[in-house]
Write a protein that holds these residues in place. Structure first.
Motif, mmCIF file in Angstrom:
data_model
loop_
_atom_site.group_PDB
_atom_site.id
_atom_site.type_symbol
_atom_site.label_atom_id
_atom_site.label_comp_id
_atom_site.label_asym_id
_atom_site.label_seq_id
_atom_site.Cartn_x
_atom_site.Cartn_y
_atom_site.Cartn_z
ATOM 1 N N PHE A 14 -51.603 69.289 51.502
ATOM 2 C CA PHE A 14 -51.290 70.406 50.623
ATOM 3 C C PHE A 14 -51.820 71.657 51.314
ATOM 4 O O PHE A 14 -52.905 71.630 51.905
ATOM 5 C CB PHE A 14 -51.984 70.240 49.264
ATOM 6 N N GLU A 15 -51.060 72.732 51.227
ATOM 7 C CA GLU A 15 -51.501 73.990 51.809
ATOM 8 C C GLU A 15 -51.693 75.027 50.708
ATOM 9 O O GLU A 15 -50.890 75.114 49.778
ATOM 10 C CB GLU A 15 -50.481 74.523 52.807
ATOM 11 N N LEU A 16 -52.747 75.812 50.850
ATOM 12 C CA LEU A 16 -53.015 76.937 49.966
ATOM 13 C C LEU A 16 -52.574 78.196 50.692
ATOM 14 O O LEU A 16 -53.010 78.451 51.820
ATOM 15 C CB LEU A 16 -54.507 77.021 49.649
ATOM 16 N N LEU A 17 -51.697 78.945 50.044
ATOM 17 C CA LEU A 17 -51.241 80.207 50.618
ATOM 18 C C LEU A 17 -51.742 81.363 49.762
ATOM 19 O O LEU A 17 -51.645 81.316 48.535
ATOM 20 C CB LEU A 17 -49.718 80.251 50.686
ATOM 21 N N VAL A 18 -52.283 82.377 50.406
ATOM 22 C CA VAL A 18 -52.728 83.594 49.753
ATOM 23 C C VAL A 18 -51.918 84.733 50.372
ATOM 24 O O VAL A 18 -51.989 84.954 51.584
ATOM 25 C CB VAL A 18 -54.242 83.831 49.943
ATOM 26 N N ASP A 19 -51.141 85.373 49.549
ATOM 27 C CA ASP A 19 -50.242 86.428 50.022
ATOM 28 C C ASP A 19 -49.386 85.955 51.194
ATOM 29 O O ASP A 19 -49.183 86.680 52.173
ATOM 30 C CB ASP A 19 -51.028 87.695 50.393
#
Length: 103
Positions: A14-19
């Motif tokens: 799973f990847e967390l993307l911020v902006d």
């Protein structure tokens, strides 16, 4: 600030993307009816801002929706499950003692 967690099954994580930028990931391995969550990492620029909790919770919620139980091999995932009883049911009974979790 836009925050998104997405499953990348081709990378087993799973990847967390911020902006729109990858800020961290939670790696997993599927083993039949269980998903072993093996490593979670938040990149240094994003540490200390609560993103680890967001990533782990989203990974656990998606894992539940996919019909898997979990094996919390990652210390961050283990701590999250241990401190939130509503996620304990995702850990199979046979694995709880092994991971030092309540039955």
């Amino acid at each position: 600030m836009a925050i998104e967690v997405r499953d990348r099954p081709e990378l087993d994580r799973f990847e967390l993307l911020v902006d729109g930028l990858v800020a961290g990931h939670c790696d997993y391995q599927d083993t039949g009816s269980e998903r072993a969550l093996v490593h979670t990492e938040i990149y240094p620029r994003y540490e200390g801002q609560g993103y680890g909790k967001i990533l782990v919770q989203a990974a656990l919620d998606a894992t539940r929706a996919d019909g898997f139980q979990i094996l919390p091999l990652c210390p961050m995932v283990h701590h999250f499950v241990e401190s939130r009883p509503e996620y304990l049911a995702l850990v199979p009974h046979w694995a709880r003692e092994r991971f030092g979790l309540p039955q």
